[in-house]
Design an enzyme around this catalytic site. Structure first.
Site, PDB file in Angstrom:
ATOM      1  N   LYS A  91     108.544  36.696 -39.346  1.00  0.00           N
ATOM      2  CA  LYS A  91     107.129  36.412 -39.085  1.00  0.00           C
ATOM      3  C   LYS A  91     106.621  35.264 -39.941  1.00  0.00           C
ATOM      4  CE  LYS A  91     104.824  40.199 -37.000  1.00  0.00           C
ATOM      5  NZ  LYS A  91     104.021  41.362 -37.108  1.00  0.00           N
ATOM      6  N   ARG A  92     107.061  35.281 -41.173  1.00  0.00           N
ATOM      7  CA  ARG A  92     106.657  34.257 -42.140  1.00  0.00           C
ATOM      8  C   ARG A  92     106.941  32.843 -41.608  1.00  0.00           C
ATOM      9  NH1 ARG A  92     110.015  32.342 -46.234  1.00  0.00           N
ATOM     10  NH2 ARG A  92     111.654  33.745 -45.546  1.00  0.00           N
TER      11      ARG A  92
END
Ligand code: GLU
Length: 476
Positions: free
Chosen positions: A252-253
């Protein structure tokens, strides 16, 4: 035996609906779709919703709308794996009958003991085949059982993967895994193979996290081919996963978001994401800009890279800017209007688009750039904008207003000629005039060209905004 390569191409995208359509899934979908379209074959969609606890209707809807948005259409009806349970059981029973599978009565405690012993002996944790050779008469009466695949013990399995090349695994490393659970339900591993066969899939293009599964799935295909004679080996293409810019697996980062986040939050156009995903792990020389039709023409598995592609947000945004500039103004205006909300005027936005779209990298930037059009008087000024409106600037605005009141044509050319002449008369650079004017007209220090701004706002609104600022100076 006919091999998969002799047949018309059939691919499938087979997402598990346990979450949104993330960027990796979208790329797998795209490659399957392009490969089928390139070869004039069929691209099928199968929703792998056998994990009832984790599959949701919301995820199914998000996946389908994400694919739709990207312009990936599928042939025939969508197949729902959960509806095919009876067929999966039927195949397991055929395997059982023909001796390619067997019933295993090992209890949970027994298997736990087995694994503990394997752990202690530092052996791989794997079912040891304890019921493989036992006679059916030894089965405890009425006891629950699972059905396991009898995988070959000797030799090796070779896959000529269209991306990975030749990959070989010793058969002794493939366990006798479960086909039917003790409640009679089929496992995912069985379901995938049966569905691919029944749907006539010739090419399985998927993430390389499934490469190990291919070696477990192959024995089912081979056994069923022995039994029925029409179960061809598919052609596998396991594509490397996507990594972040730092080389770590995409999370996600890094922007591993659902495609709807690219659409809604980041203002990316589907054409841009399509092009970006295509280039993410596939290449054609150093060609970067490849739109849909050309992609269909050029795509083949030979261009898929063997090492993980790195996700690069900047590159996606640059492509997005490019596609924005190529888009029809009316289409962009609609997208921007959705973002601005009730007060937006799509017709005005369309007129503003040529001035707005020259620099924007996403739809949000277009909407920000267009916001001044719909602001209500008195305009709220940003800090920077209000810093431009000191006493002198307000006096200048009053002069500009006076000058533009005269019956001049309100066109970009006439306004430009007038303001240039005025700047010259006052011995000022045009910028000195344009800066406070921009602040007064838009409340900001950045905007499209000042003459475009005047034209788009129209004479009445422009003069009202200018006068409001000129007056607020004399009052304060
Ligand atoms: N349903 C699997 C997934 O979403 C894909 C299975 C396959 O492609 O064989 O990862």
């Amino acid at each position: 035996m006919a091999s998969a390569s002799d047949k018309a191409v059939v691919t499938r995208f087979a997402p598990s609906p346990t979450g949104f359509l993330h960027i990796g899934g979208a790329r797998t979908a795209l490659f399957n779709w392009l490969f089928a379209r390139h070869h004039g074959g069929k691209a099928l969609l199968r929703i792998e919703d056998t994990d009832r606890a984790r599959s949701t209707q919301e995820a199914i809807d998000a996946i389908i709308s994400g694919l739709d948005w990207l312009g990936l259409d599928w042939d025939g009806d969508t197949v729902f794996q959960s509806e095919r349970g009876a067929r999966h059981v039927e195949v397991a029973e055929k395997l059982l009958e023909a001796g390619y599978a067997y019933r295993c009565y090992a209890t949970a405690e027994e298997l736990e003991e087995m694994r503990a012993a394997q752990r202690a002996a530092k052996q791989p944790l794997r079912y040891d085949g304890r019921w493989r050779h036992r006679d059916a008469s030894e089965a405890p009466l009425g006891a629950p059982f699972v059905v396991r695949l009898k995988t070959p013990e000797e030799g090796e399995t070779v896959i000529e993967d269209a991306v990975q090349g030749r990959v070989t695994v010793k058969n002794s490393e493939i366990d006798d895994y479960i086909l039917l659970r003790s409640d009679g339900t089929p496992t995912y591993m069985l379901a995938v193979v049966v569905d691919d066969h029944d749907m006539g899939v010739t090419h399985i293009i998927r993430g390389d996290d499934h490469l190990n599964n291919a070696f477990r799935q192959m024995p089912v295909i081979r056994a069923m081919n022995e039994i029925e004679g029409d179960w061809d080996d598919p052609i596998y293409a396991h594509i490397p996963l996507i990594h972040g810019a730092d080389g770590a697996k995409l999370s996600k980062r890094h922007g591993a978001l659902g495609v709807e986040a690219y659409r809604d939050e980041m203002g990316i156009l589907p054409e841009a994401l399509f092009n970006y995903l295509l280039r993410l792990g596939w290449g054609y020389g150093d060609k970067e800009v490849i739109a849909r039709d050309e992609a269909i023409e050029l795509f083949d598995l030979g261009g898929v890279g063997k090492s993980p592609a790195r996700f690069d947000l900047k590159k996606l945004q640059n492509l997005n800017g490019l596609y924005i500039r190529e888009s029809e103004d009316v289409d962009l205006a609609k997208l921007v209007a959705e973002r601005i909300g009730a007060e937006a005027d799509t017709g005005l936005l369309e007129q503003a688009m040529p001035a707005l779209k020259t620099r924007a990298k996403d739809i949000n930037e277009l909407a920000d750039g267009a916001a001044f059009l719909f602001k209500k008087r008195p305009l709220e000024l940003t800090e920077k904008a209000s810093a431009l409106l000191d006493g002198d600037a307000r006096a200048l605005l009053a002069q500009v207003s006076a000058r533009l009141q005269d019956g001049i044509d309100w066109t970009s050319e006439v306004l430009e000629a007038n303001l240039k002449a005025m700047a010259e008369e006052l011995g000022l650079g045009l910028g000195k005039l344009a800066q406070p004017l921009r602040a007064a007209l838009t409340g900001q220090t950045t905007s499209p060209g000042i003459f475009d701004v005047l034209v788009l706002l129209g004479k009445e609104e422009s003069l009202a905004r200018i006068d409001a600022q000129a007056a607020s100076g004399s009052a304060g």
